[in-house]
Motif scaffolding. Structure first.
Motif, mmCIF file in Angstrom:
data_model
loop_
_atom_site.group_PDB
_atom_site.id
_atom_site.type_symbol
_atom_site.label_atom_id
_atom_site.label_comp_id
_atom_site.label_asym_id
_atom_site.label_seq_id
_atom_site.Cartn_x
_atom_site.Cartn_y
_atom_site.Cartn_z
ATOM 1 N N HIS A 173 0.242 4.539 8.403
ATOM 2 C CA HIS A 173 0.008 3.492 7.413
ATOM 3 C C HIS A 173 0.925 2.284 7.610
ATOM 4 O O HIS A 173 0.998 1.413 6.755
ATOM 5 C CB HIS A 173 0.180 4.057 6.006
ATOM 6 C CG HIS A 173 -0.771 5.178 5.698
ATOM 7 N ND1 HIS A 173 -2.062 4.968 5.269
ATOM 8 C CD2 HIS A 173 -0.615 6.519 5.793
ATOM 9 C CE1 HIS A 173 -2.661 6.140 5.089
ATOM 10 N NE2 HIS A 173 -1.801 7.085 5.406
ATOM 11 N N PHE A 210 -0.220 5.053 -0.674
ATOM 12 C CA PHE A 210 -1.307 5.533 0.178
ATOM 13 C C PHE A 210 -1.617 6.992 -0.055
ATOM 14 O O PHE A 210 -2.717 7.455 0.203
ATOM 15 C CB PHE A 210 -0.971 5.316 1.654
ATOM 16 C CG PHE A 210 0.112 6.234 2.176
ATOM 17 C CD1 PHE A 210 -0.207 7.439 2.768
ATOM 18 C CD2 PHE A 210 1.442 5.884 2.052
ATOM 19 C CE1 PHE A 210 0.786 8.288 3.233
ATOM 20 C CE2 PHE A 210 2.433 6.730 2.514
ATOM 21 C CZ PHE A 210 2.108 7.931 3.118
ATOM 22 N N ASP A 268 0.822 -1.212 0.000
ATOM 23 C CA ASP A 268 0.000 0.000 0.000
ATOM 24 C C ASP A 268 0.854 1.259 0.000
ATOM 25 O O ASP A 268 0.452 2.306 0.482
ATOM 26 C CB ASP A 268 -0.929 0.013 1.214
ATOM 27 C CG ASP A 268 -0.165 0.028 2.534
ATOM 28 O OD1 ASP A 268 1.063 -0.230 2.497
ATOM 29 O OD2 ASP A 268 -0.776 0.294 3.578
#
Length: 268
Positions: free
Chosen positions: A222, A37, A34
């Protein structure tokens, strides 16, 4: 080589297949799934303000070949977020001109978006040496030709450390007016003492990504630091930040742009 001794690429469509599929890789890092992000630190700015800034000051001043390279990289590769942003390359062009650069250096090229803009900012007799161990610069070469700056660009397919060491071994000193580094973060601290020998007094060294996803502030919402590449890169970024911030031979400023840009003006 062309008649000026500049390395050029003869690029056929088949040569770009792996590059367009994101396979050659800027390096062999393993990014978190990810990692996209958020597109750069500008995401903390209200979108309409950032759009106003780009529309008012930036995009209409950008060369069409530069816009094309930006669009092609996003459309045809899987790694568009590795590019610097349009306002960053505008800042690059400005810094090249402000310091009166005729000979520039870029370490870390990717498809050449920032490199193209450095070349555009140089005078007609200027040169920029671009150092990258991969083949990604082939992707952008047609845009360099279209912009009419291919004869200003010399590509060195090697690592930054190997190139800098080779220059120093040849006895080169104060031979560059401007340097832009956007490469392997763990080696920034190794690049710096070498660049201080090769970039003249009154010259500028710029390091990209010096706020590193905002992780320098200690927050990691994150969980990016669960990834080894992100952790080691953060360590490298903190090391270069500390080094240049305490270097008495520099005037230094960090700009809240992209993932952070640090400008170093060599005073001695």
């Amino acid at each position: 080589m062309n008649g000026n001794g500049v390395e050029t690429f003869e690029v056929e469509p088949t040569d770009l297949t792996e590059i367009e599929n994101g396979k050659p890789g800027y390096d062999k890092r393993a990014l978190p799934a990810d990692w996209k992000f958020g597109i750069k630190l500008q995401n903390v700015m209200e979108e309409s303000i950032y759009k106003y800034m780009l529309d008012t000051f930036t995009r209409h001043r950008e060369h069409e070949a530069s816009k094309e390279l930006w669009q092609r990289t996003w459309k045809l590769t899987q790694r568009g977020e590795m590019m610097t942003l349009p306002d960053q390359v505008q800042f690059l062009r400005l810094m090249v001109k402000v310091c009166g650069a005729k000979k520039a250096l870029e370490i870390g090229v990717f498809t050449g978006y920032s490199l193209l803009n450095i070349a555009l900012a140089l005078p007609s007799d200027g040169k920029v040496v671009a150092v990258d161990p991969g083949e990604d610069p082939k992707f952008g070469w047609p845009c360099f030709v279209k912009a009419g700056v291919a004869d200003k660009v010399e590509i060195k397919q090697t690592t930054g450390l190997e190139y800098l060491d080779s220059m120093i071994e040849k006895g080169e000193k104060d031979c560059f007016d401007f340097a832009f580094v956007d490469a392997d973060k763990v080696n920034y601290v190794k690049y710096h003492p070498r660049l201080m020998k090769l970039v003249r007094v009154g010259g500028v060294i710029m390091y990209d990504d010096t706020l590193w996803f905002g992780l320098v502030g200690g927050n990691d919402p994150h969980n990016l630091l669960s990834n080894e590449y992100m952790r080691t890169s953060l360590e490298g970024i903190k090391a270069i930040n500390s080094l240049v911030a305490n270097d008495p031979n520099l005037e230094v400023a960090t700009i809240f742009m992209g993932y952070g840009v640090t400008v170093c003006y060599r005073v001695s």
